[in-house]
Design an enzyme around this catalytic site. Structure first.
Site, PDB file in Angstrom:
ATOM      1  N   ASP A  24      -7.723  -4.565  -4.189  1.00 39.50           N
ATOM      2  CA  ASP A  24      -7.319  -3.225  -3.741  1.00 39.50           C
ATOM      3  C   ASP A  24      -5.986  -2.799  -4.376  1.00 39.50           C
ATOM      4  O   ASP A  24      -5.702  -1.622  -4.552  1.00 39.50           O
ATOM      5  CB  ASP A  24      -7.145  -3.165  -2.217  1.00 39.50           C
ATOM      6  CG  ASP A  24      -8.110  -4.018  -1.422  1.00 39.50           C
ATOM      7  OD1 ASP A  24      -8.581  -5.040  -1.962  1.00 39.50           O
ATOM      8  OD2 ASP A  24      -8.367  -3.695  -0.261  1.00 39.50           O
ATOM      9  N   ASP A  50       0.781  -1.230   0.000  1.00 38.62           N
ATOM     10  CA  ASP A  50       0.000   0.000   0.000  1.00 38.62           C
ATOM     11  C   ASP A  50       0.814   1.282   0.000  1.00 38.62           C
ATOM     12  O   ASP A  50       0.262   2.368   0.185  1.00 38.62           O
ATOM     13  CB  ASP A  50      -0.990  -0.020   1.164  1.00 38.62           C
ATOM     14  CG  ASP A  50      -2.161  -0.924   0.852  1.00 38.62           C
ATOM     15  OD1 ASP A  50      -2.583  -0.942  -0.310  1.00 38.62           O
ATOM     16  OD2 ASP A  50      -2.657  -1.598   1.767  1.00 38.62           O
TER      17      ASP A  50
HETATM   18  N1  GLY Z   1      -7.224  -1.804   1.340  1.00 34.62           N
HETATM   19  C1  GLY Z   1      -7.963  -2.116   2.484  1.00 34.62           C
HETATM   20  C2  GLY Z   1      -9.393  -1.778   2.452  1.00 34.62           C
HETATM   21  O1  GLY Z   1      -9.966  -1.395   1.471  1.00 34.62           O
HETATM   22  O2  GLY Z   1      -9.991  -1.897   3.486  1.00 34.62           O
END
Ligand code: GLY
Length: 391
Positions: A173, A114
């Site tokens: 994601d 991330d």
């Molecule tokens: N990337 C984590 C979420 O969307 O909660």
């Protein structure tokens, strides 16, 4: 006499109807003015060694470390608010909170994928809004760290580290983290960043989507061969359900990848995801936390998923050549923005711990962050409004 009274009543109805519909520009002014107040409240509540990511039902902020995936959203929100309002106090807050992430690209700091969200929302917006080149190198360094998680055998960036359940987990994601790679190629001229993004997005089209264009949350691979090991969920209702935020990441991710690369398959994917979502979203446009939750309508909405979708729908409406789809995307985005800007979702200034939106769901199966504000919901809500009024 009766005719006059009827005409007067009709005129009153017409007037009240026209008065009721706030223009999108007026809505934007109202929301961004609230956002100035909220950023100040949240800025004051932000700990020196981290970021406030949410606010619980007992009135306490949830603190996140700067290595947490959410650490770029408050700085990013401040940049969007500064860009829209020119408020210098918010600019100072944006600078201060962005620089908190300065140590992130150092080796060993990031153990997940991330860094794209974190650095692109903070440093990426800082560079975009101010043009200050001192923000540039951190974006390129972060992209380099992200590429270290890419395997050519699998054709994807590894999202989470290997664990007892998965050897090489990739989550939908992760599509969002590709934006920083495209950005780094533009900033550095090094095409290898974008190559990784292209390969990841193509592999994800192949393996992550069901025939109806809903997406699994997690696809895990065998690292030595690239074969699929499992298709599961982590944050959704079950492996075969459509977790709302995951669908939102997919829509946004493929729309963004089409913008960045012009690859026709990405546009087609975004269009198909949009058609799926338009067929399933509730009347007011804000999804329940999982489209397949059997408790609907007696379960939680996820305002963050609604905000992410709204931003993506606006952008997709400018790319698709399907005129009817463009119209539906834009109408849905407007509906979502209006719902989120209503008293039901938008906090009054000074309330909600300094966050804008109420009713987000972080991770329901883990009983974590249910029906609370979420920093990413606020970020994508403001982005959606900015995109809409710029059309
Ligand atoms: N990337 C984590 C979420 O969307 O909660």
């Amino acid at each position: 006499m009766r005719k006059v009274a009827l005409l007067a009543a009709a005129a009153a109805v017409i007037m009240s109807c026209t008065e009721k519909q706030e223009s999108l520009d007026a809505l934007a002014s109202r929301v961004f003015s609230t956002a100035v107040d909220q950023c100040k409240v949240l800025g004051a509540a932000t700990p020196d060694d981290g970021i406030a990511n949410s606010y619980d039902h007992l009135g306490k902020h949830k603190k996140s470390d700067i290595t947490d995936w959410v650490s770029g959203f408050f700085p990013g929100t401040c940049w969007l608010v500064y860009e829209h309002t020119g408020n210098e106090e918010i600019k100072a807050l944006a600078e201060k909170t962005t620089l908190k992430l300065a140590s992130l690209p150092e080796p060993g700091m990031v153990t997940h994928h991330d860094i794209g969200f974190m650095v692109n929302c903070s440093y990426g917006n800082a560079l975009r809004v101010t043009g200050d080149q001192s923000y540039r190198q951190t974006i390129i360094d972060a992209a380099g760290k992200l590429c270290e998680r890419f395997s050519p055998t699998v054709g994807c960036i590894m999202s989470w580290n290997p664990n007892a359940k998965w050897q090489y987990p990739v989550i939908i994601d992760n599509m969002m983290n590709l934006e920083i790679l495209c950005n780094a190629t533009k900033l550095s001229g090094d095409k290898s960043f974008e190559e990784v993004a292209l390969t990841h997005a193509r592999t994800t089209i192949k393996n992550h989507f069901r025939p109806d264009f809903s997406t699994w949350h997690v696809v895990s691979y065998v690292p030595e061969t690239g074969e699929i090991e499992a298709k599961n969920t982590a944050q959704g209702l079950n492996d075969d359900s459509a977790w709302a935020r995951g669908q939102a990441w997919g829509l946004y991710g493929y729309t963004m990848m089409y913008r960045e690369t012009g690859e026709a398959d990405f546009l087609a994917q975004a269009e198909n995801i949009a058609r799926y979502l338009l067929g399933r979203l509730p009347e007011d446009g804000i999804p329940y936390w999982d489209f397949d939750c059997p408790l609907i309508p007696d379960t939680f909405r996820d305002s963050s998923a609604g905000a992410i979708m709204a931003s993506a729908f606006v952008e997709l409406s400018t790319f698709t050549k399907d005129v009817a789809l463009a119209d539906k995307c834009l109408k849905m985005a407007e509906k979502q923005i209006r719902t989120l800007a209503s008293d039901e979702y938008l906090a009054a200034p000074g309330k909600n711990g300094g966050f804008l939106l109420r009713h987000g769901v972080g991770h329901l199966p883990a009983n974590s962050q249910i029906d609370v504000p979420l920093s990413y919901g606020d970020y994508y809500f403001l982005e959606a409004i900015s995109r809409y009024i710029a059309l």
